[in-house]
Motif scaffolding. Structure first.
Motif, PDB file in Angstrom:
ATOM      1  N   ILE A 156      -8.601   4.072  -7.166  1.00 28.76           N
ATOM      2  CA  ILE A 156      -9.760   3.313  -6.672  1.00 28.76           C
ATOM      3  C   ILE A 156      -9.277   2.262  -5.678  1.00 28.76           C
ATOM      4  O   ILE A 156      -9.889   2.060  -4.627  1.00 28.76           O
ATOM      5  CB  ILE A 156     -10.556   2.681  -7.830  1.00 28.76           C
ATOM      6  CG1 ILE A 156     -11.316   3.764  -8.598  1.00 28.76           C
ATOM      7  CG2 ILE A 156     -11.522   1.615  -7.307  1.00 28.76           C
ATOM      8  CD1 ILE A 156     -11.971   3.281  -9.884  1.00 28.76           C
ATOM      9  N   SER A 157      -8.164   1.599  -5.993  1.00 27.37           N
ATOM     10  CA  SER A 157      -7.602   0.598  -5.075  1.00 27.37           C
ATOM     11  C   SER A 157      -7.222   1.226  -3.739  1.00 27.37           C
ATOM     12  O   SER A 157      -7.501   0.661  -2.678  1.00 27.37           O
ATOM     13  CB  SER A 157      -6.369  -0.071  -5.699  1.00 27.37           C
ATOM     14  OG  SER A 157      -6.726  -0.747  -6.878  1.00 27.37           O
TER      15      SER A 157
ATOM     16  N   ALA B  38      -8.490   3.990  -2.481  1.00 26.97           N
ATOM     17  CA  ALA B  38      -9.723   4.393  -1.808  1.00 26.97           C
ATOM     18  C   ALA B  38     -10.402   3.202  -1.127  1.00 26.97           C
ATOM     19  O   ALA B  38     -10.946   3.331  -0.032  1.00 26.97           O
ATOM     20  CB  ALA B  38     -10.681   5.053  -2.805  1.00 26.97           C
ATOM     21  N   ILE B  39     -10.348   2.047  -1.753  1.00 30.17           N
ATOM     22  CA  ILE B  39     -10.954   0.847  -1.173  1.00 30.17           C
ATOM     23  C   ILE B  39     -10.149   0.347   0.027  1.00 30.17           C
ATOM     24  O   ILE B  39     -10.709   0.050   1.084  1.00 30.17           O
ATOM     25  CB  ILE B  39     -11.079  -0.269  -2.233  1.00 30.17           C
ATOM     26  CG1 ILE B  39     -12.123   0.114  -3.283  1.00 30.17           C
ATOM     27  CG2 ILE B  39     -11.428  -1.610  -1.582  1.00 30.17           C
ATOM     28  CD1 ILE B  39     -12.131  -0.787  -4.507  1.00 30.17           C
ATOM     29  N   CYS B  40      -8.833   0.254  -0.137  1.00 28.19           N
ATOM     30  CA  CYS B  40      -7.971  -0.360   0.888  1.00 28.19           C
ATOM     31  C   CYS B  40      -7.549   0.606   1.990  1.00 28.19           C
ATOM     32  O   CYS B  40      -7.200   0.166   3.086  1.00 28.19           O
ATOM     33  CB  CYS B  40      -6.717  -0.936   0.235  1.00 28.19           C
ATOM     34  SG  CYS B  40      -7.072  -2.288  -0.887  1.00 28.19           S
ATOM     35  N   GLY B  41      -7.534   1.889   1.714  1.00 25.75           N
ATOM     36  CA  GLY B  41      -7.000   2.841   2.672  1.00 25.75           C
ATOM     37  C   GLY B  41      -5.482   2.899   2.578  1.00 25.75           C
ATOM     38  O   GLY B  41      -4.877   2.227   1.742  1.00 25.75           O
ATOM     39  N   PRO B  42      -4.855   3.667   3.448  1.00 25.85           N
ATOM     40  CA  PRO B  42      -3.413   3.906   3.330  1.00 25.85           C
ATOM     41  C   PRO B  42      -2.525   2.794   3.883  1.00 25.85           C
ATOM     42  O   PRO B  42      -1.338   2.778   3.616  1.00 25.85           O
ATOM     43  CB  PRO B  42      -3.212   5.180   4.148  1.00 25.85           C
ATOM     44  CG  PRO B  42      -4.276   5.107   5.184  1.00 25.85           C
ATOM     45  CD  PRO B  42      -5.456   4.478   4.504  1.00 25.85           C
TER      46      PRO B  42
ATOM     47  N   LEU C 210       0.826  -1.212   0.000  1.00 22.49           N
ATOM     48  CA  LEU C 210       0.000   0.000   0.000  1.00 22.49           C
ATOM     49  C   LEU C 210       0.859   1.260   0.000  1.00 22.49           C
ATOM     50  O   LEU C 210       0.523   2.245  -0.667  1.00 22.49           O
ATOM     51  CB  LEU C 210      -0.955  -0.006   1.193  1.00 22.49           C
ATOM     52  CG  LEU C 210      -2.099  -1.011   1.096  1.00 22.49           C
ATOM     53  CD1 LEU C 210      -2.839  -1.113   2.423  1.00 22.49           C
ATOM     54  CD2 LEU C 210      -3.048  -0.641  -0.028  1.00 22.49           C
ATOM     55  N   LEU C 211       1.962   1.236   0.737  1.00 21.23           N
ATOM     56  CA  LEU C 211       2.881   2.374   0.723  1.00 21.23           C
ATOM     57  C   LEU C 211       3.426   2.589  -0.685  1.00 21.23           C
ATOM     58  O   LEU C 211       3.436   3.717  -1.194  1.00 21.23           O
ATOM     59  CB  LEU C 211       4.030   2.157   1.714  1.00 21.23           C
ATOM     60  CG  LEU C 211       5.115   3.232   1.700  1.00 21.23           C
ATOM     61  CD1 LEU C 211       4.572   4.567   2.193  1.00 21.23           C
ATOM     62  CD2 LEU C 211       6.306   2.787   2.549  1.00 21.23           C
ATOM     63  N   PHE C 212       3.857   1.513  -1.328  1.00 15.55           N
ATOM     64  CA  PHE C 212       4.389   1.622  -2.686  1.00 15.55           C
ATOM     65  C   PHE C 212       3.315   2.149  -3.640  1.00 15.55           C
ATOM     66  O   PHE C 212       3.583   3.034  -4.468  1.00 15.55           O
ATOM     67  CB  PHE C 212       4.919   0.273  -3.178  1.00 15.55           C
ATOM     68  CG  PHE C 212       5.415   0.335  -4.587  1.00 15.55           C
ATOM     69  CD1 PHE C 212       6.647   0.912  -4.886  1.00 15.55           C
ATOM     70  CD2 PHE C 212       4.647  -0.150  -5.630  1.00 15.55           C
ATOM     71  CE1 PHE C 212       7.104   0.994  -6.190  1.00 15.55           C
ATOM     72  CE2 PHE C 212       5.095  -0.077  -6.940  1.00 15.55           C
ATOM     73  CZ  PHE C 212       6.323   0.490  -7.216  1.00 15.55           C
ATOM     74  N   LEU C 213       2.096   1.616  -3.539  1.00 17.04           N
ATOM     75  CA  LEU C 213       1.006   2.062  -4.404  1.00 17.04           C
ATOM     76  C   LEU C 213       0.714   3.540  -4.197  1.00 17.04           C
ATOM     77  O   LEU C 213       0.558   4.300  -5.167  1.00 17.04           O
ATOM     78  CB  LEU C 213      -0.241   1.217  -4.115  1.00 17.04           C
ATOM     79  CG  LEU C 213      -1.408   1.334  -5.077  1.00 17.04           C
ATOM     80  CD1 LEU C 213      -1.024   0.817  -6.459  1.00 17.04           C
ATOM     81  CD2 LEU C 213      -2.592   0.540  -4.542  1.00 17.04           C
ATOM     82  N   ARG C 214       0.664   3.971  -2.927  1.00 13.98           N
ATOM     83  CA  ARG C 214       0.413   5.385  -2.620  1.00 13.98           C
ATOM     84  C   ARG C 214       1.514   6.271  -3.177  1.00 13.98           C
ATOM     85  O   ARG C 214       1.245   7.300  -3.799  1.00 13.98           O
ATOM     86  CB  ARG C 214       0.325   5.606  -1.104  1.00 13.98           C
ATOM     87  CG  ARG C 214      -0.941   5.139  -0.478  1.00 13.98           C
ATOM     88  CD  ARG C 214      -1.097   5.558   0.989  1.00 13.98           C
ATOM     89  NE  ARG C 214      -0.025   6.277   1.593  1.00 13.98           N
ATOM     90  CZ  ARG C 214       0.765   5.780   2.579  1.00 13.98           C
ATOM     91  NH1 ARG C 214       0.593   4.566   3.025  1.00 13.98           N
ATOM     92  NH2 ARG C 214       1.715   6.528   3.089  1.00 13.98           N
ATOM     93  N   LEU C 215       2.781   5.904  -2.919  1.00 19.80           N
ATOM     94  CA  LEU C 215       3.902   6.746  -3.350  1.00 19.80           C
ATOM     95  C   LEU C 215       4.041   6.776  -4.869  1.00 19.80           C
ATOM     96  O   LEU C 215       4.217   7.843  -5.457  1.00 19.80           O
ATOM     97  CB  LEU C 215       5.205   6.269  -2.705  1.00 19.80           C
ATOM     98  CG  LEU C 215       5.310   6.436  -1.192  1.00 19.80           C
ATOM     99  CD1 LEU C 215       6.632   5.856  -0.684  1.00 19.80           C
ATOM    100  CD2 LEU C 215       5.161   7.883  -0.779  1.00 19.80           C
ATOM    101  N   ALA C 216       3.959   5.615  -5.511  1.00 20.18           N
ATOM    102  CA  ALA C 216       4.135   5.556  -6.962  1.00 20.18           C
ATOM    103  C   ALA C 216       2.992   6.260  -7.692  1.00 20.18           C
ATOM    104  O   ALA C 216       3.229   7.080  -8.589  1.00 20.18           O
ATOM    105  CB  ALA C 216       4.251   4.102  -7.414  1.00 20.18           C
ATOM    106  N   GLY C 217       1.753   5.961  -7.308  1.00 21.36           N
ATOM    107  CA  GLY C 217       0.613   6.598  -7.964  1.00 21.36           C
ATOM    108  C   GLY C 217       0.595   8.098  -7.747  1.00 21.36           C
ATOM    109  O   GLY C 217       0.367   8.879  -8.671  1.00 21.36           O
TER     110      GLY C 217
END
Length: 140
Positions: free
Chosen positions: A118-119, A121-125, A18-25
């Motif tokens: 969307i991912s 938003a669904i999963c949170g941070p 999730l950290l990687f998804l947040r930072l990369a996106g």
């Protein structure tokens, strides 16, 4: 029957993902769309689409909120789900209203950003963020 609490097990691989998804996106949206709008504000005012007739200034400020401010909040893990909403709104307007004729290939960056946010938003941070959420108390 006794009410037993099920222990919450640490999930570092999920938190890392999730950290990687947040930072990369957030970086991609911020760097490709948000930062140029802020650095070239006057030029962007002449170029921005205004699909709802709100005027270029209001349209540009909506885009700056979604593409500059919200990605910073998401990268930090602050108000993450809430910060996804303006991004999703701007992306959906861009893909469905401003560029409805684009093929999947032409709009792939926008569609991938939609999948990412969307991912999130669904999963949170996840647990790795500036203000960790305490699941026991329900507070940050």
């Amino acid at each position: 029957m006794m009410n037993k609490k099920i222990p919450v097990l640490p999930t570092p691989h999920i938190d890392l993902g999730l950290l990687f998804l947040r930072l990369a996106g957030s970086f991609m949206l911020f760097y490709v769309h948000g930062l140029p709008k802020v650095l070239n504000y006057a030029h962007e005012l002449t170029q921005i689409e205004d699909p709802f007739g709100m005027g270029p200034q209001l349209s540009l400020w909506a885009a700056i909120l979604a593409e500059f401010i919200c990605p910073m909040l998401i990268a930090l893990g602050l108000f993450t789900r809430l910060a996804c909403l303006p991004i999703l709104g701007v992306l959906l307007i861009a893909m469905l209203v401003v560029h409805p004729g684009w093929s999947i290939a032409e709009g792939q960056f926008g569609w991938l950003l939609l999948v990412i946010f969307i991912s999130i938003a669904i999963c949170g941070p996840g647990n790795w963020r500036v203000l960790p959420f305490n699941e026991r108390t329900g507070r940050y």
